[in-house]
Structure formats: structure tokens, C-alpha cells
Scaffold this active site. Structure first.
Site, PDB file in Angstrom:
ATOM      1  N   CYS A   1       0.834  -1.209   0.000  1.00 41.26           N
ATOM      2  CA  CYS A   1       0.000   0.000   0.000  1.00 41.26           C
ATOM      3  C   CYS A   1       0.868   1.258   0.000  1.00 41.26           C
ATOM      4  CB  CYS A   1      -0.943  -0.003   1.208  1.00 41.26           C
ATOM      5  SG  CYS A   1      -2.168  -1.328   1.174  1.00 41.26           S
TER       6      CYS A   1
ATOM      7  N   CYS B   1      12.016  38.786 -24.184  1.00 42.63           N
ATOM      8  CA  CYS B   1      12.198  40.167 -23.704  1.00 42.63           C
ATOM      9  C   CYS B   1      13.357  40.850 -24.405  1.00 42.63           C
ATOM     10  CB  CYS B   1      12.407  40.181 -22.190  1.00 42.63           C
ATOM     11  SG  CYS B   1      13.996  39.507 -21.644  1.00 42.63           S
TER      12      CYS B   1
ATOM     13  N   CYS C   1      22.878  26.648 -31.517  1.00 45.59           N
ATOM     14  CA  CYS C   1      23.751  27.707 -31.007  1.00 45.59           C
ATOM     15  C   CYS C   1      23.534  27.901 -29.518  1.00 45.59           C
ATOM     16  CB  CYS C   1      23.455  29.005 -31.753  1.00 45.59           C
ATOM     17  SG  CYS C   1      24.480  30.391 -31.199  1.00 45.59           S
TER      18      CYS C   1
END
Length: 510
Positions: free
Chosen positions: A259, A306, A299
């Protein structure tokens, strides 16, 4: 140590494709005797399905036993059983070992002779409301405490609404006596008949809610049945509705997992921790806005939405000038052992979990698909019974199906078992060498059962309803032989899993 998962090579001796059979009739008789003698005999604890209709009779049976032995009234016997969680043997053991007085005292049963209300004065002061009440409007309990019917009724209603109706105690200060359920029922029904019915329902359901050996079937929608185990052990059971579940944790049957293992596996599967692992392995935080960025090219200079460029290798902000092998004004070639080690370990953990989960899920999916085989096989049997008069016994097909389903379920749950058994759960209890040996032996036995099980699955899917009698007879011998082998391998595999848990101090019935 190596014997933990050892399977004898003689178990592999199922029917050979190239083996000649000179006398099919004698061979069939020998095979039937062989199957009967070689089929593993498992001791299965007896269980009983209790329907809504039989619940009251089952409760009264236990109550009657206590009434007969201890010469008690019904509600006194019920009070004792509720206190001792409907364990009749426990009640009788306490009675023999500690005596009747202690038995009654612990359960709140009072056997003292009490005065009849007819012998009271014409008026009695109720110590709850402090009013003078006529003697015919007060009630005296077995403990000899007397209060007015209005106060008793209010007390009972509050307790029932609070869910404490199974053992409603006397209102007197520090009195542990349990009130007579007949008095409770009469007073409450006069005020609220529906609440009195609720009280009776709570008393009836106490046989399941407070009983260590009886539990509701966890089927959804609920079938209304409960399961009672006769032996003092926790096992996997099957309800009359077809629901199989673990009696201990009420989850789906999860043997050979304990269990604890199954609970941790479920949390692992539904937890977002694996998503977090994927994110940590495949994304980096932008050093400017902290948004997650996933690399989509070769790369090592990546640019966040942003506009901030940064180095994928170390996560440091950089300029945008770069070549294929370097970034202008930036160097990060120095090895950082801790960060590299953590990242590699995260990748290994994710790969390991994915390995076990994919195989567990594949067998679960196979189990669902194979469930449709039962109807298909039944149709084939019906066709053969109607069109082939030489034989009417096709139980070997359904027997093979049952063994296939059981072994498929064991194999499926063996992957969560292995994930925990050879992972972190028992890491401190085995050396690396011991864990490696046990894991290799476990996987050898697992693969042996898996291979035989898949071959049996292939046999059950054959269009045997269109076979000739000779070909059908040959298939019958093959399936009987292979079914016996699968059953033996499945039993040994399960027993060895249980043995591992017991040796680790973790019972399969934990």
C-alpha cells in the site's frame, strides 16, 4: 540471496511445437491430470459480500452472539460491539481476561438497577433547565440520572446532527454511560421523525464504518455492497459488482506493490514533480525577466522574448555578438561540479521514472484491450457448441483467459514495485551490489513470466471457432499446458515479491 527470484528450468517445459503425439486421447487425459496436479493452490482468505438487504441481518447476527454469551439486552450488546469495533472475539476475550465489570466500564455500559419513574415524586427538578417537571415528563437512564424529556431530546438532536449518534452519552457531568437507543429513538421521533430515521441509519452503518473486518465497496457509482473478511488479515478482494480492490487502502488491487508503494507511485504519477524535472532539464531562466526559455537550435547563444541574450551553458547575460563556437566577451568553460552533477542526476531520475511508467501503462492498456477478449471468446465457444458435437467442454478457454488477466495485472504492477524496491525506498537497507543482484534476478523472472504471458495472449486470440477438430484439440493441449506454466510463474513471482517486502520489514498487506 540468489534464490530470492530463482525459477527452476523445469517450469519451462510447456508443450513443444515439434513434439509428436501418437495417442491424442490418452495424451489429453494425461494432460488434464497434469494440469490439475501442477496448478498452484493459493490459500485465499474467505470473504463475504454484504448487500444493503443483508446488512441488518449481518449486524443482528453479531449482536445476537454477544447477547447470548453475556445475557445482555440488544442495545447493551450493540454498545459493546461499537466500542470494540464490532470484533466479537475481542469482546469475549476482554470478558474472559479482565472480567465483566471492566468490559462494561470501558464501553460505557451500565447494568445498575435504576428506579422506575412511577416511584418518583409528582414533580422532579431537571438539573439542566432547573425547572420543576411532572414525573411523567422525565426520563431516567440506566445510570439513574434523571432529566426532563425536552432536555434529553435537545441533547440527542445535537449529538445526532454532530454525527455522534453511535454512542450518545448521558448529559450528567463525568457520566460515561451510553444512553438507551430505544429511548433516544422515541424522544427524537416525537420531535423529528426524519432525524430518528437518520439515527437508525447511523446505527446500522456503524457495522461497516466502525468494523475492522467490513468495508464499503469503493465502486463508482457505489453498488451499495460491503465486503467482510473472515480471516484477520488484509487482502485483495472482489465485490459482486466486479470491482477488485485492496481491502487495506481501498485502492484498486495493486499486488505485488504494498500500500505504501502504491500510494507513493500514485503521487509520483499525478504530481507535477516530473514536469518540473523536464523543465529543469530542458529550459533555463532568462537572467533579465526570469521567464523560462527553451532552446530550439544548436547555437549556445539564446535570446529571450524580452530581448535579453544569454549563454545557454551557464545562464549568464551576454551581448548578441557571437560565432558558432564563442560569444564575444564571454567565457564559461570552467567546470562547475555541483551544478553538472545535479543536472545529470535529474536527467537520470526522469529517465528511470519514464522507463517504469511506460511499461506499467503499456500493460494497463493491454489489460483493457484484453478485457474485450472475454466476449469474443464466448462467441467462439457458443459457435463451437452449436456446430461441433464431439466436445461440449470449453472451460479451458475461459480458464486461460482468467490466468492471462491475473498475470497481466501482476506484471503491470510489478513495474511500480521495481521502481520503489530498487530505488530510494530501501536504498539504505541494501548495498549497491545486493541491489544489483536482486534487481537482475527480479527482472529475469519478470521477463520469463512476461514472455509466457504474451504467448498465451496470442493463443487466446486465435480464430479457433473455425479450426478443424484435430487442430482445435492441438490448441487445447497447448493452451492448457501454457496456462499452467503461466500460473506457476505468476505465483512464484508474486511470492518472491512478497518475500522481498517482508525481508525489508514492509509487509505486502501494510
Amino acid at each position: 540471496m540468489e534464490d530470492d527470484f530463482y525459477v527452476s528450468s523445469e517450469d519451462e517445459g510447456y508443450y513443444d511445437d515439434d513434439e509428436d503425439n501418437d495417442d491424442p486421447e490418452n495424451l489429453e487425459e494425461e494432460m488434464m491430470a497434469y494440469v490439475e496436479s501442477e496448478t498452484p493452490k493459493c490459500e485465499v482468505s474467505s470473504t463475504k459480500v454484504i448487500s444493503k438487504e443483508s446488512l441488518l441481518a449481518a449486524q443482528r447476527g453479531d449482536v445476537q452472539r454477544v447477547m447470548d454469551v453475556l445475557s445482555l439486552k440488544e442495545y447493551h450488546a450493540r454498545t459493546l460491539l461499537i466500542h470494540y469495533r464490532w470484533d466479537v472475539d475481542k469482546v469475549l476475550a476482554v470478558y474472559v481476561e479482565r472480567g465483566k465489570e471492566l468490559l462494561y466500564e470501558k464501553a460505557g455500559v451500565t447494568m445498575a438497577e435504576h428506579d422506575d419513574t412511577s416511584q418518583l415524586s409528582s414533580e422532579v427538578m431537571c438539573d439542566i433547565c432547573m425547572d420543576e417537571i411532572p414525573a411523567n415528563e422525565v426520563t431516567i437512564m440506566d445510570c439513574n440520572h434523571v432529566f426532563c424529556n425536552e432536555c434529553w431530546t435537545e441533547h440527542f438532536i445535537v449529538k445526532i446532527n454532530e454525527g455522534q449518534s453511535r454512542r450518545i452519552k448521558c448529559m450528567a457531568h463525568k457520566c460515561n454511560a451510553v444512553c438507551d437507543e430505544a429511548i433516544i429513538r422515541n424522544l427524537v421521533s416525537a420531535r423529528d421523525p426524519n432525524l430518528a430515521e437518520k439515527f437508525d441509519r447511523f446505527l446500522l452503518e456503524s457495522y461497516i464504518e466502525d468494523n475492522r473486518k467490513v468495508k464499503w465497496c469503493p465502486s463508482v457509482p457505489h453498488c451499495g455492497n460491503a465486503i467482510r473478511i473472515e480471516e484477520d488479515e488484509l487482502i485483495e478482494v472482489e465485490c459482486a459488482c466486479g470491482k477488485q480492490f485492496c481491502f487495506s487502502c481501498l485502492c484498486e488491487a495493486h499486488s505485488p506493490c504494498s500500500c505504501q508503494m502504491w500510494d507513493q507511485w500514485l503521487k509520483k504519477c499525478v504530481d507535477e514533480s516530473e514536469t518540473v524535472n523536464y523543465i529543469s532539464v530542458n529550459t533555463k531562466h532568462c537572467p533579465k525577466c526570469s521567464k523560462l526559455v527553451e532552446k530550439n537550435g544548436g547555437c549556445n547563444l539564446v535570446t529571450c522574448i524580452c530581448g535579453q541574450p544569454f549563454c545557454w551553458l551557464c545562464g549568464a547575460p551576454t551581448g548578441s555578438d557571437h560565432t558558432w563556437d564563442s560569444i564575444a566577451g564571454h567565457e564559461c568553460g570552467r567546470f562547475k561540479e555541483d551544478e553538472e552533477t545535479d543536472l545529470e542526476q535529474t536527467k537520470k531520475d526522469l529517465f528511470r521514472y519514464t522507463h517504469y511508467f511506460n511499461r506499467f501503462q503499456a500493460h494497463k492498456d493491454s489489460l483493457k484491450l484484453e478485457a474485450t477478449l472475454k466476449k469474443s471468446v464466448q462467441r467462439k465457444i457458443t459457435y463451437l457448441e452449436e456446430n461441433l458435437s464431439s466436445s461440449k467442454d470449453y472451460s479451458w478457454t475461459t480458464d486461460a483467459l482468467n490466468r492471462l488477466f491475473r498475470s497481466r495485472r501482476i506484471i503491470a504492477y510489478s513495474y511500480p514495485f521495481a521502481y520503489h524496491m530498487f530505488g530510494d525506498l530501501f536504498k539504505k537497507e541494501m548495498t549497491l551490489e545486493q541491489r544489483t543482484i536482486k534487481q537482475n534476478l527480479f527482472e529475469d523472472q519478470q521477463q520469463q513470466l512476461e514472455a509466457s504471458m504474451e504467448k498465451l495472449s496470442m493463443f487466446t486470440e486465435e480464430p479457433f471457432d473455425h479450426y478443424s477438430e484435430e487442430k482445435l484439440h492441438d490448441l487445447k493441449l497447448r493452451m492448457m499446458n501454457l496456462s499452467t506454466l503461466v500460473d506457476k510463474l505468476c505465483l512464484k513471482f508474486s511470492q518472491n515479491c512478497f518475500l522481498q517486502l517482508e525481508r525489508r520489514g514492509e509487509s505486502i498487506r501494510n
